[in-house]
Design a protein around this motif. Structure first.
Motif, PDB file in Angstrom:
ATOM      1  N   LYS A 156     -20.721 -27.175  -2.288  1.00 30.60           N
ATOM      2  CA  LYS A 156     -21.605 -27.016  -1.500  1.00 30.60           C
ATOM      3  C   LYS A 156     -22.863 -26.196  -2.146  1.00 30.60           C
ATOM      4  O   LYS A 156     -22.915 -25.168  -2.543  1.00 30.60           O
ATOM      5  N   ASN A 157     -24.155 -26.885  -1.928  1.00 35.95           N
ATOM      6  CA  ASN A 157     -25.402 -26.280  -2.383  1.00 35.95           C
ATOM      7  C   ASN A 157     -25.402 -25.898  -4.080  1.00 35.95           C
ATOM      8  O   ASN A 157     -26.631 -25.362  -4.532  1.00 35.95           O
ATOM      9  N   ALA A 158     -24.543 -26.577  -4.540  1.00 36.03           N
ATOM     10  CA  ALA A 158     -24.626 -26.130  -6.093  1.00 36.03           C
ATOM     11  C   ALA A 158     -25.639 -27.101  -6.838  1.00 36.03           C
ATOM     12  O   ALA A 158     -26.326 -26.332  -7.626  1.00 36.03           O
ATOM     13  N   GLU A 159     -25.991 -28.217  -6.328  1.00 36.24           N
ATOM     14  CA  GLU A 159     -27.123 -28.914  -7.048  1.00 36.24           C
ATOM     15  C   GLU A 159     -28.135 -28.349  -6.837  1.00 36.24           C
ATOM     16  O   GLU A 159     -29.171 -28.289  -7.728  1.00 36.24           O
ATOM     17  N   ASP A 160     -28.439 -27.759  -5.590  1.00 34.14           N
ATOM     18  CA  ASP A 160     -29.755 -27.036  -5.150  1.00 34.14           C
ATOM     19  C   ASP A 160     -30.010 -25.879  -6.053  1.00 34.14           C
ATOM     20  O   ASP A 160     -31.179 -25.758  -6.567  1.00 34.14           O
ATOM     21  N   PHE A 161     -28.878 -25.423  -6.266  1.00 33.46           N
ATOM     22  CA  PHE A 161     -29.127 -23.961  -7.111  1.00 33.46           C
ATOM     23  C   PHE A 161     -29.456 -24.525  -8.659  1.00 33.46           C
ATOM     24  O   PHE A 161     -30.335 -23.760  -9.269  1.00 33.46           O
ATOM     25  N   MET A 205     -20.628 -31.210 -13.316  1.00 31.64           N
ATOM     26  CA  MET A 205     -19.253 -31.355 -12.808  1.00 31.64           C
ATOM     27  C   MET A 205     -19.132 -30.543 -11.656  1.00 31.64           C
ATOM     28  O   MET A 205     -18.076 -30.654 -10.966  1.00 31.64           O
ATOM     29  N   LEU A 206     -19.947 -29.312 -11.299  1.00 29.13           N
ATOM     30  CA  LEU A 206     -19.813 -28.508 -10.257  1.00 29.13           C
ATOM     31  C   LEU A 206     -20.518 -28.991  -8.971  1.00 29.13           C
ATOM     32  O   LEU A 206     -20.572 -28.283  -7.842  1.00 29.13           O
ATOM     33  N   TYR A 207     -21.187 -30.186  -9.034  1.00 28.06           N
ATOM     34  CA  TYR A 207     -22.243 -30.486  -8.129  1.00 28.06           C
ATOM     35  C   TYR A 207     -21.459 -30.809  -6.781  1.00 28.06           C
ATOM     36  O   TYR A 207     -22.014 -30.632  -5.508  1.00 28.06           O
ATOM     37  N   PRO A 208     -20.264 -31.253  -6.747  1.00 28.70           N
ATOM     38  CA  PRO A 208     -19.447 -31.280  -5.453  1.00 28.70           C
ATOM     39  C   PRO A 208     -19.489 -30.040  -4.645  1.00 28.70           C
ATOM     40  O   PRO A 208     -19.156 -30.195  -3.362  1.00 28.70           O
ATOM     41  N   VAL A 237     -13.298 -22.408  -1.958  1.00 28.26           N
ATOM     42  CA  VAL A 237     -14.305 -23.343  -2.412  1.00 28.26           C
ATOM     43  C   VAL A 237     -14.763 -24.226  -1.366  1.00 28.26           C
ATOM     44  O   VAL A 237     -13.858 -24.640  -0.813  1.00 28.26           O
ATOM     45  N   LYS A 238     -16.032 -24.280  -1.105  1.00 28.82           N
ATOM     46  CA  LYS A 238     -16.276 -25.426  -0.122  1.00 28.82           C
ATOM     47  C   LYS A 238     -17.233 -26.261  -0.734  1.00 28.82           C
ATOM     48  O   LYS A 238     -18.077 -26.004  -1.604  1.00 28.82           O
ATOM     49  N   LEU A 239     -17.130 -27.697  -0.273  1.00 36.72           N
ATOM     50  CA  LEU A 239     -17.452 -28.836  -0.842  1.00 36.72           C
ATOM     51  C   LEU A 239     -18.421 -29.535   0.218  1.00 36.72           C
ATOM     52  O   LEU A 239     -18.500 -29.250   1.268  1.00 36.72           O
ATOM     53  N   ASN A 240     -19.515 -30.343  -0.299  1.00 39.82           N
ATOM     54  CA  ASN A 240     -20.309 -31.034   0.330  1.00 39.82           C
ATOM     55  C   ASN A 240     -19.636 -32.289   1.043  1.00 39.82           C
ATOM     56  O   ASN A 240     -20.037 -32.312   2.449  1.00 39.82           O
ATOM     57  N   THR A 241     -18.576 -32.734   0.582  1.00 35.13           N
ATOM     58  CA  THR A 241     -18.116 -34.022   1.025  1.00 35.13           C
ATOM     59  C   THR A 241     -16.663 -33.877   0.473  1.00 35.13           C
ATOM     60  O   THR A 241     -16.640 -33.367  -0.543  1.00 35.13           O
ATOM     61  N   PRO A 242     -15.741 -34.531   1.227  1.00 31.08           N
ATOM     62  CA  PRO A 242     -14.376 -34.590   0.663  1.00 31.08           C
ATOM     63  C   PRO A 242     -14.355 -35.247  -0.873  1.00 31.08           C
ATOM     64  O   PRO A 242     -15.172 -36.345  -0.944  1.00 31.08           O
ATOM     65  N   THR A 243     -13.913 -34.724  -1.860  1.00 36.22           N
ATOM     66  CA  THR A 243     -13.894 -34.945  -3.194  1.00 36.22           C
ATOM     67  C   THR A 243     -12.392 -34.933  -3.754  1.00 36.22           C
ATOM     68  O   THR A 243     -12.180 -34.029  -4.204  1.00 36.22           O
ATOM     69  N   PRO A 244     -11.678 -36.148  -3.598  1.00 38.58           N
ATOM     70  CA  PRO A 244     -10.541 -35.955  -4.053  1.00 38.58           C
ATOM     71  C   PRO A 244     -10.271 -35.861  -5.636  1.00 38.58           C
ATOM     72  O   PRO A 244      -9.278 -35.090  -5.979  1.00 38.58           O
TER      73      PRO A 244
END
Lengths: 545, 310
Positions: free
Chosen positions: A141-146, A136-139, A169-176
């Motif tokens: 930035k870098n969360a998935e890698d962590f 759920m927190l993968y949007p 909060v910083k995101l990988n891509t815009p996530t509405p």
């Protein structure tokens, strides 16, 4: 001797009658007076750690005990302020700043800070935690890698406490839909000193959620928890919006047996049931001022097709199977009109999105397609096996559809039931030809349904892989400038999906509850989302008979 | 006598070891695992979960580690309920199930013995046929049918008794005890009828009558003790059966007992919970069989003398 038996019976009946005198007033009457909601919760919660549990019974209790940065309005499902008073989204959609409510407190009186979130998300994403909803927190930035152990340093992940009450909060891509995810329990802040006092932060087995230990931040706090019996919460006096909380407490019952749950409702032991036995629906529907509440639900019931294997590797066969089904009739008979026939994977009206209807019930066209595929009037049909997990309702549906296929196409389908875990294993290994499946949305967005069928989608389970489809979902949709443009892209993708038919949608789920007329502020909604803060009990409502 | 008990207890050890071993490996053969769910689990997450439960070790290492824990009485953490140990779940559920089983056994004994004795006193008359037909119905009627019928009549229509719960309101233990006890009452009725019929034709009963005892004294002082031996022999297995078979009744009446945990554990592949409850119930069954053997020996003079002679 007959007298002896009679006498004995008389004594037993008198005893029963005497016991009956002690019954007193029902839970509902008592609850309405004291402001206590008696809530059928479906099952005993696995636990109460928001970063561990996965089920609906758990999430209902956790929503009473904890609160996210945002909460949902139960009428509109739009996000409302929770712990965050307000939030700003940058123009490029990549940075979100949450401003925390300075009044937000933990149930032990500690103030909530932005740092609580940074630590909690470190915990939620920590690979050692084994959090099944960490994605759920993968949007971020870098969360998935962590979370997958590719990077070790959490400071690279896109979350930062700017000051005590500001979280950036910083995101990988815009996530509405990111704002919406903030009311999911896997993103909740937890009280660090409490968790660390009872063991390692990433240990699943510590007793920090027990009544005597737990510290939470929601409208209610845990009062009593008796395993498999009941769990009670009471209104919290540290909650920032406590003046608007109308209930004094809630009692959650692990009502696993739905027939028992319905009986408990009938004798007013419950205000609310988690569901209702299918065969009782006509009875309740026929009542005047019926307590039966039925509303569309964000979930789809469908059959997976294994498109790697004949005869389902032929798209015409898949289309023929789907078109031959009379979903309306299924719903009107077997399902007692309790659901909605489905022609797409995304439920209609998912936050304003209406999926395409690529096909319809059409026996003629289905026969033609099957003939083109080499099985005119079912001749030469190699047989097909439908796998479902053991359950009476799945069986009823499968039998009805089996007959429809026989009547319309003259083909034989064999039914195989498997115990739940065996079935999950078969689906996971793609060891099936056709298999029952259901998907319930985690958040209200078409993306949650459409990304199932990405080439590497973990829940794809059909062998379907279309690079153009992936491109639409993964690259074009996130770049869309407006909701309308984004939905148009989803529409296009779903049209592609349904033309290739790797699944046969059957119906859209509905939520089914019995709700006592005294319960107010519990509107039906697509997520079956309950916001206990809104609920109040009206003593003046007459009882159900 | 002590030698008899001692040897029976020693025999129990290999039995339990076999039970543990067979259960341990059997549940691993079943497809699917505790962490499989409808939503695919990320591989890294699954690996972390397996590590927390030692599932990353080889099966044999897990087996020896389990036996090691078991020797300290530690049944391990539950898979389904993280944060709770199997010991805790059993400690929470067992007293409830035991209480329910005890009441059910009382119901079964009272109804069963009365019906059986009545029937045996006038065999092949209405007094025999009526209780025995009722007993037959009791055997045939599964608790998942009897329970809801009783609830509908006494709970919903008459509103005399609670429809669910355990220890929450007075009287909520009545219907579950009757539901669970009914089938056993029927068995006991048939057993005591057979036992009594056999005893009533013995010489010592004729002697008792001959010395002028009233019939009720013949029955209560002389016949019952001999006639009840088959019933007593049945009590141990019956109580164990009640303990392990209370699942349906617990589900119907929402009773927080062990049976529900046990059956759900199998569906959930909650390995430690399945093993823990199996070991626990197996131990109980061994103990109860032993107890009922001792009781039967005490009631049967011939067996008693035999044991004393050892």
């Amino acid at each position: 001797m007959r007298f002896g038996v009679l006498k004995f019976l008389c004594i037993v009946l008198t005893c029963l009658a005497l016991l009956a005198c002690g019954r007193g007033e029902s839970n509902v009457v008592q609850g309405n007076r004291d402001g206590i909601l008696h809530f059928g919760n479906g099952a005993e919660p696995q636990g109460l750690d928001p970063h561990v549990v996965t089920g609906i019974p758990e999430s209902l209790i956790i929503n009473a005990l904890f609160e996210g940065l945002t909460v949902k309005n139960p009428h509109t499902l739009e996000s409302e302020p929770g712990v965050a008073q307000r939030w700003d989204i940058s123009d490029d959609g990549l940075t979100i700043t949450f401003h925390l409510n300075p009044q937000a407190k933990w149930s032990n009186g500690d103030l909530m800070t932005a740092e609580d979130y940074v630590w909690s998300w470190w915990r939620a994403l920590n690979p050692a935690m084994g959090n099944q909803y960490g994605y759920m927190l993968y949007p971020l930035k870098n969360a998935e890698d962590f979370a997958t152990g590719k990077i070790q340093d959490f400071s690279d992940v896109g979350v930062k406490a700017v000051d005590e009450h500001t979280l950036q909060v910083k995101l990988n891509t815009p996530t509405p839909y990111f704002i919406q995810l903030m009311d999911h329990h896997s993103t909740f802040a937890l009280h660090r000193p409490t968790i660390e006092k009872h063991g390692k932060a990433t240990d699943r087995f510590t007793p920090w959620t027990r009544v005597e230990n737990i510290v939470s931040n929601g409208a209610f706090r845990l009062k009593d928890w008796q395993l498999n019996r009941r769990l009670s919460v009471e209104k919290s006096d540290t909650y920032w919006d406590r003046d608007r909380v109308k209930l004094n407490g809630i009692v959650f019952y692990p009502t696993e047996n739905i027939a028992s749950e319905e009986r408990m409702f009938r004798v007013e032991q419950l205000h609310y049931t988690q569901t209702i036995p299918l065969e009782k629906i006509p009875v309740y529907r026929a009542m005047e001022d019926s307590p039966y509440a039925n509303a569309p639900y964000l979930g789809t019931y469908y059959y997976l097709l294994n498109i790697n294997e004949p005869p389902l590797d032929d798209v015409r066969v898949r289309q023929a199977l789907s078109m031959a089904l009379d979903r309306e009739r299924l719903n009107n008979t077997v399902l007692h009109k309790s659901n909605v026939p489905a022609y797409s994977i995304t439920p209609p009206g998912t936050l304003g999105y209406w999926p395409p209807k690529v096909f319809d019930h059409n026996i003629e066209a289905a026969r033609k397609l099957l003939a083109e595929a080499g099985y005119p009037d079912g001749k030469g049909w190699p047989g097909l096996e439908l796998t479902y997990n053991t359950s009476e309702s799945h069986l009823k549906i499968a039998v009805a559809l089996q007959q429809m296929w026989k009547d319309a196409l003259n083909i034989d389908i064999t039914l195989t039931n498997q115990e739940w875990k065996v079935y999950l294993d078969s689906v996971d290994q793609m060891d099936f030809q056709m298999a029952r499946r259901g998907w319930i949305g985690d958040y209200v967005d078409p993306n949650n349904f459409l990304d199932l069928f990405l080439c590497d989608g973990g829940n794809n389970s059909t062998g379907f892989c279309d690079p153009d489809y992936d491109k639409l979902i993964q690259h074009q949709a996130p770049q869309a400038k407006s909701r309308a443009e984004r939905y148009a892209i989803f529409h296009q993708a779903e049209t592609r999906l349904m033309e290739q038919m790797p699944i046969i949608p059957i119906y859209t789920y509905t939520s089914n509850h019995l709700i006592h007329p005294s319960v107010q502020g519990l509107p039906p909604n697509l997520m079956d989302y309950v916001n206990f803060r809104y609920i109040w009990l009206d003593k003046n409502q007459e009882v159900v008979e | 006598m002590w030698r008899f008990i001692g040897s029976r207890l020693l025999q129990a050890i290999p039995v339990l070891l076999v039970v543990i071993t067979v259960t341990f490996f059997l549940i691993r053969v079943a497809p699917g695992g505790p962490f499989d769910s409808e939503k695919a689990v990320v591989p890294e997450v699954k690996a972390a979960l397996e590590a927390q439960y030692r599932l990353n070790l080889t099966l044999f290492q897990q087996y020896t580690a389990y036996l090691g824990d078991l020797s300290h009485g530690d049944l391990g953490p539950s898979f389904k309920y993280p944060g709770r140990s199997v010991n805790e779940l059993i400690a929470a559920g067992f007293p409830v199930t035991a209480e329910l089983a005890l009441y059910a056994l009382l119901v079964a004994l009272v109804i069963g013995v009365i019906a059986g004795v009545l029937a045996s006193l006038k065999p092949n008359t209405a007094q025999d046929y009526i209780p025995m037909s009722v007993a037959m119905i009791g055997i045939c009627m599964p608790s998942l049918l009897l329970g809801p019928i009783l609830i509908l009549v006494f709970g919903v229509y008459l509103d005399w008794l609670p429809v669910s719960g355990w220890g929450d309101s007075p009287g909520d233990k009545v219907l579950p005890a009757i539901t669970l006890g009914a089938a056993y009452a029927a068995y006991i009725a048939r057993l005591s009828r057979a036992g009594m019929l056999e005893v009533m034709s013995q010489d010592y009963i004729r002697t008792a009558r001959a010395k002028g005892l009233p019939e009720w004294q013949v029955v209560s002082r002389h016949a019952l003790r001999g006639g009840m031996i088959p019933v007593v022999a049945f009590l141990g297995p019956a109580f164990a059966g009640l303990l392990s078979g209370s699942f349906v009744v617990e589900t119907i009446f929402q009773i927080p007992g062990l049976g529900r945990f046990y059956v759900q554990a199998a569906f959930n592949r909650d390995y430690t919970m399945i093993l823990g409850s199996t070991v626990f119930l197996a131990t109980l069954i061994v103990v109860f069989n032993l107890l009922s053997d001792i009781l039967a020996a005490w009631m049967n003079p011939r067996l008693r003398n035999q044991l004393r002679a050892q």
